[in-house]
Motif scaffolding. Sequence first.
Motif, mmCIF file in Angstrom:
data_model
loop_
_atom_site.group_PDB
_atom_site.id
_atom_site.type_symbol
_atom_site.label_atom_id
_atom_site.label_comp_id
_atom_site.label_asym_id
_atom_site.label_seq_id
_atom_site.Cartn_x
_atom_site.Cartn_y
_atom_site.Cartn_z
ATOM 1 N N GLY A 8 0.843 -1.197 0.000
ATOM 2 C CA GLY A 8 0.000 0.000 0.000
ATOM 3 C C GLY A 8 0.874 1.241 0.000
ATOM 4 N N ASN A 9 0.756 2.021 -1.050
ATOM 5 C CA ASN A 9 1.508 3.273 -1.149
ATOM 6 C C ASN A 9 0.582 4.399 -0.689
ATOM 7 N N TRP A 10 0.830 4.871 0.517
ATOM 8 C CA TRP A 10 -0.075 5.884 1.091
ATOM 9 C C TRP A 10 0.166 7.278 0.523
ATOM 10 N N LYS A 11 1.245 7.440 -0.211
ATOM 11 C CA LYS A 11 1.585 8.749 -0.802
ATOM 12 C C LYS A 11 1.570 9.839 0.281
ATOM 13 N N MET A 12 1.192 11.072 -0.070
ATOM 14 C CA MET A 12 1.203 12.138 0.938
ATOM 15 C C MET A 12 -0.174 12.224 1.599
ATOM 16 N N GLY A 93 11.376 4.801 -8.019
ATOM 17 C CA GLY A 93 10.956 4.959 -9.415
ATOM 18 C C GLY A 93 9.477 5.185 -9.624
ATOM 19 N N HIS A 94 8.749 5.503 -8.566
ATOM 20 C CA HIS A 94 7.321 5.745 -8.757
ATOM 21 C C HIS A 94 7.122 6.857 -9.791
ATOM 22 N N SER A 95 6.075 6.743 -10.587
ATOM 23 C CA SER A 95 5.879 7.718 -11.679
ATOM 24 C C SER A 95 5.703 9.142 -11.157
ATOM 25 N N GLU A 96 5.181 9.276 -9.926
ATOM 26 C CA GLU A 96 5.040 10.641 -9.385
ATOM 27 C C GLU A 96 6.406 11.224 -9.037
ATOM 28 N N ARG A 97 7.343 10.388 -8.634
ATOM 29 C CA ARG A 97 8.708 10.860 -8.409
ATOM 30 C C ARG A 97 9.352 11.215 -9.761
ATOM 31 N N TYR A 165 4.840 -2.961 -12.216
ATOM 32 C CA TYR A 165 4.388 -2.325 -13.459
ATOM 33 C C TYR A 165 3.200 -1.434 -13.153
ATOM 34 N N GLU A 166 3.399 -0.134 -13.366
ATOM 35 C CA GLU A 166 2.330 0.826 -13.089
ATOM 36 C C GLU A 166 2.157 1.752 -14.291
ATOM 37 N N PRO A 167 1.251 1.389 -15.192
ATOM 38 C CA PRO A 167 1.027 2.295 -16.323
ATOM 39 C C PRO A 167 0.546 3.646 -15.805
ATOM 40 N N TRP A 169 -1.098 6.008 -17.024
ATOM 41 C CA TRP A 169 -2.490 6.361 -17.356
ATOM 42 C C TRP A 169 -3.496 5.671 -16.440
ATOM 43 N N ALA A 170 -3.042 4.688 -15.683
ATOM 44 C CA ALA A 170 -3.963 3.960 -14.798
ATOM 45 C C ALA A 170 -3.865 4.431 -13.349
ATOM 46 N N ILE A 171 -2.858 5.225 -13.040
ATOM 47 C CA ILE A 171 -2.636 5.608 -11.637
ATOM 48 C C ILE A 171 -3.579 6.728 -11.216
ATOM 49 N N GLY A 172 -4.408 6.425 -10.231
ATOM 50 C CA GLY A 172 -5.306 7.428 -9.674
ATOM 51 C C GLY A 172 -6.400 7.893 -10.627
ATOM 52 N N THR A 173 -6.588 7.173 -11.719
ATOM 53 C CA THR A 173 -7.551 7.620 -12.737
ATOM 54 C C THR A 173 -8.833 6.794 -12.739
ATOM 55 N N GLY A 210 0.187 -2.144 -10.569
ATOM 56 C CA GLY A 210 -0.365 -0.998 -9.849
ATOM 57 C C GLY A 210 -1.046 -0.034 -10.799
ATOM 58 N N GLY A 211 -2.111 0.574 -10.335
ATOM 59 C CA GLY A 211 -2.857 1.537 -11.149
ATOM 60 C C GLY A 211 -4.336 1.279 -11.003
ATOM 61 N N SER A 212 -4.974 2.040 -10.067
ATOM 62 C CA SER A 212 -6.418 1.927 -9.844
ATOM 63 C C SER A 212 -6.864 0.505 -9.480
ATOM 64 N N VAL A 213 -6.047 -0.190 -8.691
ATOM 65 C CA VAL A 213 -6.482 -1.493 -8.166
ATOM 66 C C VAL A 213 -7.492 -1.215 -7.046
ATOM 67 N N THR A 214 -8.611 -1.921 -7.086
ATOM 68 C CA THR A 214 -9.657 -1.741 -6.070
ATOM 69 C C THR A 214 -10.060 -3.103 -5.516
ATOM 70 N N ALA A 230 -0.030 -6.668 -5.962
ATOM 71 C CA ALA A 230 -0.477 -5.331 -6.360
ATOM 72 C C ALA A 230 0.233 -4.252 -5.566
ATOM 73 N N LEU A 231 0.455 -3.128 -6.229
ATOM 74 C CA LEU A 231 0.893 -1.909 -5.544
ATOM 75 C C LEU A 231 -0.316 -0.980 -5.585
ATOM 76 N N VAL A 232 -0.812 -0.666 -4.408
ATOM 77 C CA VAL A 232 -2.128 -0.031 -4.311
ATOM 78 C C VAL A 232 -1.994 1.368 -3.734
ATOM 79 N N GLY A 233 -2.575 2.349 -4.385
ATOM 80 C CA GLY A 233 -2.576 3.714 -3.859
ATOM 81 C C GLY A 233 -3.860 3.987 -3.099
ATOM 82 N N GLY A 234 -4.818 4.614 -3.760
ATOM 83 C CA GLY A 234 -6.064 5.057 -3.125
ATOM 84 C C GLY A 234 -6.737 4.005 -2.251
ATOM 85 N N ALA A 235 -6.865 2.795 -2.758
ATOM 86 C CA ALA A 235 -7.591 1.758 -2.011
ATOM 87 C C ALA A 235 -6.819 1.269 -0.784
HETATM 88 P P1 PGA Z 1 -3.709 4.136 -7.341
HETATM 89 O O1 PGA Z 1 -2.128 4.390 -7.164
HETATM 90 O O2 PGA Z 1 -3.994 2.759 -6.803
HETATM 91 O O3 PGA Z 1 -4.365 5.212 -6.521
HETATM 92 O O4 PGA Z 1 -3.992 4.234 -8.784
HETATM 93 C C1 PGA Z 1 -1.197 3.359 -7.397
HETATM 94 C C2 PGA Z 1 0.196 3.871 -7.184
HETATM 95 O O5 PGA Z 1 0.459 5.048 -7.480
HETATM 96 O O6 PGA Z 1 1.077 3.129 -6.698
#
Ligand code: PGA
Length: 250
Positions: A8-12, A93-97, A165-167, A169-173, A210-214, A230-235
């Motif tokens: 789980g990537n809690w980000k900021m 290497g996260h895409s936001e970095r 693998y985190e496309p 276009w799928a992250i947080g979308t 990773g990318g919008s996994v729910t 999975a690498l999970v952000g929001g969820a």
């Molecule tokens: P997301 O983020 O699950 O909110 O799309 C994934 C990530 O950035 O690792």
Amino acid sequence: MRKKIVAGNWKMNNDLAATNTLISELIKKEKTANADVIIAPTFVNLLEASKRLKDSSIKVAAQNMHFANHGAYTGEISATMLKSVGVNTVILGHSERREFFSEDDNLLKQKVNKALDEDMQIIFCFGEKWEDRSIGKHFMVVESQIKNALFHIKNENWKSIVLAYEPVWAIGTGQTASPEQAQEMHAFIRNLVKENYNSTISEDVSILYGGSVTSENCKELLREEEIDGALVGGASLIASDFAAICRAAE
Ligand code: PGA
């Protein structure tokens, strides 16, 4: 046998109180998961998280680190500092970095080297943008991101690497890659590792999606042969959703 991993990537997100609340909820749900479970809170809450999870199977990761051990790098955090608070895993290497902090392959290579020197586990992220995929360049982009930052490492270092693998276009979308798209890319990545190293290494490395996994779409993704977690952000910010994703990885 490669490991199933849900991170789980809690980000900021989550101040100290919210971090403690979410950790308490995760501890209650912990026994249900067989996969390796990792959470990555913000730097300021890593010490608290690792203290709270000391006797738990849930591991704590950092979302980033610097390539030096110490010195005049205002605002940065080193591997040795992370280890001193019980954190032995780092997301690199996260895409936001890459996008917001201009981290490129060369910088990531230095961070990878430092993390390996310090015996840390690395969750190495990469993935194409939509404009790459729309012109059929997604395999090329992913290949160069992996090659440039990782393919200098020694065979024995691969035990410390988890690929994610985190496309972009799928992250947080909410626009998750289809299981077929993810499976296809994961198979490509595994083959790339095989061609550049060997089949034992390629079969043993865990490749996360990773990318919008729910909690809804995790089952169909995680059922794919080549998707090891999975690498999970929001969820990952909602205990019941994160626990459901962990269960789906079993
Ligand atoms: P997301 O983020 O699950 O909110 O799309 C994934 C990530 O950035 O690792």
